[in-house]
Design a protein around this motif. Structure first.
Motif, PDB file in Angstrom:
ATOM      1  N   LEU A 294      29.599  52.006  23.705  1.00 25.22           N
ATOM      2  CA  LEU A 294      28.761  52.731  24.659  1.00 25.22           C
ATOM      3  C   LEU A 294      27.606  53.376  23.896  1.00 25.22           C
ATOM      4  O   LEU A 294      27.817  54.315  23.118  1.00 25.22           O
ATOM      5  N   PRO A 295      26.371  52.882  24.067  1.00 24.06           N
ATOM      6  CA  PRO A 295      25.237  53.487  23.353  1.00 24.06           C
ATOM      7  C   PRO A 295      25.126  54.974  23.659  1.00 24.06           C
ATOM      8  O   PRO A 295      25.338  55.396  24.806  1.00 24.06           O
ATOM      9  N   SER A 296      24.786  55.756  22.655  1.00 22.34           N
ATOM     10  CA  SER A 296      24.738  57.208  22.847  1.00 22.34           C
ATOM     11  C   SER A 296      23.701  57.600  23.898  1.00 22.34           C
ATOM     12  O   SER A 296      23.898  58.585  24.628  1.00 22.34           O
ATOM     13  N   ALA A 297      22.598  56.859  23.984  1.00 20.30           N
ATOM     14  CA  ALA A 297      21.587  57.168  25.004  1.00 20.30           C
ATOM     15  C   ALA A 297      22.160  56.985  26.404  1.00 20.30           C
ATOM     16  O   ALA A 297      21.838  57.746  27.326  1.00 20.30           O
ATOM     17  N   VAL A 298      23.012  55.986  26.571  1.00 22.22           N
ATOM     18  CA  VAL A 298      23.656  55.759  27.865  1.00 22.22           C
ATOM     19  C   VAL A 298      24.668  56.858  28.146  1.00 22.22           C
ATOM     20  O   VAL A 298      24.751  57.398  29.263  1.00 22.22           O
ATOM     21  N   ALA A 299      25.472  57.223  27.134  1.00 20.75           N
ATOM     22  CA  ALA A 299      26.451  58.298  27.304  1.00 20.75           C
ATOM     23  C   ALA A 299      25.765  59.606  27.682  1.00 20.75           C
ATOM     24  O   ALA A 299      26.247  60.350  28.551  1.00 20.75           O
ATOM     25  N   GLN A 300      24.640  59.889  27.039  1.00 17.33           N
ATOM     26  CA  GLN A 300      23.900  61.117  27.347  1.00 17.33           C
ATOM     27  C   GLN A 300      23.410  61.098  28.787  1.00 17.33           C
ATOM     28  O   GLN A 300      23.494  62.114  29.501  1.00 17.33           O
ATOM     29  N   ALA A 301      22.921  59.948  29.257  1.00 15.02           N
ATOM     30  CA  ALA A 301      22.457  59.836  30.641  1.00 15.02           C
ATOM     31  C   ALA A 301      23.608  59.999  31.628  1.00 15.02           C
ATOM     32  O   ALA A 301      23.427  60.546  32.721  1.00 15.02           O
ATOM     33  N   LEU A 302      24.792  59.548  31.251  1.00 13.93           N
ATOM     34  CA  LEU A 302      25.956  59.695  32.126  1.00 13.93           C
ATOM     35  C   LEU A 302      26.323  61.164  32.327  1.00 13.93           C
ATOM     36  O   LEU A 302      26.804  61.554  33.398  1.00 13.93           O
ATOM     37  N   THR A 303      26.125  61.982  31.298  1.00 16.87           N
ATOM     38  CA  THR A 303      26.442  63.402  31.440  1.00 16.87           C
ATOM     39  C   THR A 303      25.565  64.071  32.488  1.00 16.87           C
ATOM     40  O   THR A 303      25.977  65.050  33.112  1.00 16.87           O
ATOM     41  N   THR A 304      24.370  63.544  32.695  1.00 18.98           N
ATOM     42  CA  THR A 304      23.486  64.067  33.734  1.00 18.98           C
ATOM     43  C   THR A 304      23.881  63.541  35.108  1.00 18.98           C
ATOM     44  O   THR A 304      23.914  64.291  36.095  1.00 18.98           O
ATOM     45  N   ALA A 305      24.199  62.256  35.188  1.00 17.90           N
ATOM     46  CA  ALA A 305      24.567  61.638  36.471  1.00 17.90           C
ATOM     47  C   ALA A 305      25.917  62.149  36.976  1.00 17.90           C
ATOM     48  O   ALA A 305      26.125  62.258  38.187  1.00 17.90           O
TER      49      ALA A 305
END
Length: 488
Positions: A272-283
Motif C-alpha cells: 500500500l503506497p504511503s501516499a494512498v494510505a495517507q489519503a485513506l486517513t482523510t476519506a
C-alpha cells in the motif's frame, strides 16, 4: 484448539442459529442455521455421487454467488473431501489446467455457469441446488474429518510463473478460531470485495464463520457501490486491496458518502503506497489504516502495520505467534538491517504445494516468500522488491517498490507500476506504466523525480495507460506490462 471447518460451522449454528453470517448486497443472505443445514444436504448429495474422503472437488463461483459458494465449500468439507476454490472469471483453459492438476473428481458450480468445465478427471458437474436435491441430509452417515486432514487447495495468482496449488489442512484454516473471542468485535458488519478463489477471499469466509460481524460483499466492485454499501450497513470494518483504495480515493466517494463508521480499514494482497494510505486517513476519518502482508503459502502467518508516517515503507511486525526473518537463499539468517530474502513461519500447521512436498519454498516450517527485504532495529519489516522484479541496471539493483512509492507522490498519478525492460548496454532499465488524472508528460514526471530518485532509478521509459492490468487477486500483472513493451 484444533478444529475442523464443519465443527466451526456446527458450533456457530448452535450458538447463533438466526445470526446473519453472509450478505451479498441486494441479492442474498445466509444465517448460520441455513448455512449448516444446506451444507449437510450438499454433503450427502456428494456422497450419493460417489465422493469419498480426500477427493478433490472444484468450486467454480463468482462474486454474486458468495452464499452458494459458502454452502458448497462447507458441504465439500463436511463430506470429508477437499475444496478447490476457483473464480468463474478464470479463462476456461486455466480452469481445466487447475482442475486437472489437482485431479478433481467433480465440480460444483454457480447456477447459470455455461462454460465447458469438463476435464478427464472430473466426471461430473452440478449446481448447489441440484446436489442438495439429490438426497436428504438425514439419509447418509457423514464421516467427520479430522483437524489434520486436507481441507483446501488454493491456487496462487501466478504473478511470477505458473499458478501452483497450495494445500491447507482444517487445523491451518481454523487456527485461532473457536476461542470464544470473536474477532472484529467493534463491528456489526464487515464489508469486503475480495474475489472467490483468492487467499484474501478465503480469509473472509473463515471470518464469516468465526468473527462477530456479518460479512457483507457485493456482486461487482465499483467505488460508488462499495462506498454505498459501507454507508448503508454502517460497517465498522472494511477490507480491500490497494487498487480498490486508489479507485475510492480518485472517485472522491467520501464527498458523497458518510464513511465515519469505519474504525478499521485493512489493505491486503499488495504493498500500500504511503501516499494512498495517507489519503485513506482523510476519506475514512475514524479509521485505523492497516496493511496486511502474507501469502497463500504462508497463511495464517502475517505481519500487520498500522499506518505510521514515521515508517511509511514498512509492512509491520509478525503477529499472533508467527515469525519473520531475513535470510539467504539457503535459509541462513541475516542481521538486522541487511537485505535478503523474506521468510515467514506460521504458528499453525504449515501449508505445502499439492503434489510437490519437497518444494524449496517450504523448509523446516519456514516459508520462502519470494520477496527481498530487511528488518529494522525494532523488528519492522520493509520490502525491497519481489525477487523477480528487481531491475538489474548496469552495476545497480533497483527496487521497483521504491520507484512506485515515489511516483505515487505526484499529484496527477492515480496508479503506477515499475518494471525492467531489456537494454543493449545496461542489461535492463526502469520503465514506469501509469494512469493519471490529467495529462502528464514523461519529461515532467522525470523532473519531479529527479531529486527524489537516484539517477539509476529514474525511468528510461514512461508509458501512460488507461488502467494497469491486474490478476483476479488485484495484483498488478507485470508480465503483461512487459509483453506490452515488447519483452517476453
Amino acid at each position: 484448539m484444533n478444529l475442523t471447518v464443519p465443527q466451526l460451522l456446527r458450533d456457530r449454528a448452535l450458538a447463533d442459529p438466526d445470526g446473519i453470517a453472509l450478505i451479498v448486497h441486494d441479492s442474498a443472505r445466509l444465517t448460520y442455521h441455513q448455512w449448516h443445514e444446506r451444507s449437510l444436504a450438499l454433503a450427502n448429495g456428494l456422497l450419493a455421487r460417489g465422493v469419498t474422503s480426500g477427493d478433490r472437488v472444484g468450486l467454480v463461483f463468482g462474486a454474486a454467488d458468495w452464499t452458494d459458494y459458502a454452502v458448497a465449500f462447507c458441504g465439500v468439507l463436511a463430506a470429508g473431501a477437499v475444496a478447490v476454490p476457483l473464480s468463474d472469471r478464470l479463462a476456461p483453459d486455466d480452469l481445466r489446467l487447475m482442475l486437472a492438476g489437482c485431479r478433481a473428481t467433480g465440480i460444483v458450480h454457480a447456477t447459470g455457469h455455461t462454460a465447458d468445465l469438463a476435464v478427464p478427471e472430473a466426471g461430473w458437474s452440478a449446481t448447489v441446488d441440484r446436489l442438495s436435491a439429490e438426497t436428504s441430509y438425514e439419509k447418509a452417515d457423514l464421516a467427520a474429518p479430522e483437524p489434520g486432514d486436507l481441507a483446501q487447495i488454493l491456487y496462487t495468482s501466478g504473478t511470477t510463473g505458473r499458478p501452483k496449488g497450495v494445500s491447507a489442512t482444517h487445523a491451518n484454516l481454523t487456527y485461532g478460531c473457536g476461542s470464544g473471542r470473536r474477532p472484529f468485535a467493534h463491528s456489526r458488519h464487515l464489508v469486503h470485495a475480495f474475489p472467490i478463489g483468492t487467499n484474501a477471499g478465503q480469509t473472509m469466509l473463515i471470518n464469516a464463520l468465526d468473527a462477530r460481524p456479518a460479512v457483507v460483499t457485493l456482486p461487482r466492485f465499483t467505488p460508488g457501490r462499495f462506498a454505498s454499501l459501507i454507508e448503508s450497513y454502517r460497517a465498522g470494518t472494511v477490507f480491500l486491496v490497494p487498487a480498490m483504495a486508489i479507485e475510492l480515493i480518485n472517485a472522491r466517494v467520501a464527498e458523497r458518502h458518510d464513511l465515519s463508521s469505519v474504525l478499521l480499514l485493512g489493505s491486503a494482497a499488495a504493498p500500500l503506497p504511503s501516499a494512498v494510505a495517507q489519503a485513506l486517513t482523510t476519506a475514512f476519518p475514524s479509521a485505523t489504516i492497516a496493511n496486511y502482508y502474507t501469502s497463500t503459502e504462508a497463511a495464517p502467518a502475517q505481519t500487520i502495520m498500522m499506518f505510521d508516517p514515521e515508517r511509511p515503507g514498512s509492512v509491520g511486525r509478525a503477529i499472533a505467534g508467527g515469525r519473520v526473518r531475513i535470510a539467504t537463499a539457503t535459509g541462513e539468517p541475516l542481521a538486522r538491517g541487511e537485505t535478503g530474502e523474506v521468510w515467514m513461519r506460521s504458528p499453525a500447521v504449515p501449508r505445502a504445494y499439492y503434489g510437490d512436498p519437497g518444494s524449496e519454498t517450504f523448509r523446516d516450517g519456514w516459508v520462502r516468500m519470494g520477496d527481498l527485504g530487511y528488518l529494522d532495529a525494532d523488528g519492522y519489516l520493509y520490502l525491497v522488491d519481489r525477487e523477480g522484479d528487481v531491475v538489474k541496471s548496469g552495476a545497480f539493483k533497483v527496487s521497483t517498490i521504491h520507484v512506485e512509492e515515489v511516483v505515487h507522490r505526484h499529484p496527477a498519478v492515480i496508479e503506477a507500476a515499475a518494471f525492467g525492460v531489456p537494454h543493449p548496454v545496461l542489461g535492463s532499465v526502469v520503465t514506469v506504466a501509469l494512469a493519471t488524472s490529467e495529462p502528464l508528460a514523461p519529461e515532467e514526471l522525470r523532473i519531479f523525480l529527479k531529486d527524489r530518485l537516484a539517477p539509476h532509478e529514474l525511468p528510461a521509459h514512461v508509458v501512460t495507460v488507461g488502467a494497469l492490468p491486474r490478476n483476479a487477486g488485484g495484483k498488478v500483472d507485470k508480465k503483461a506490462l512487459r509483453r506490452t513493451m515488447g519483452s517476453v
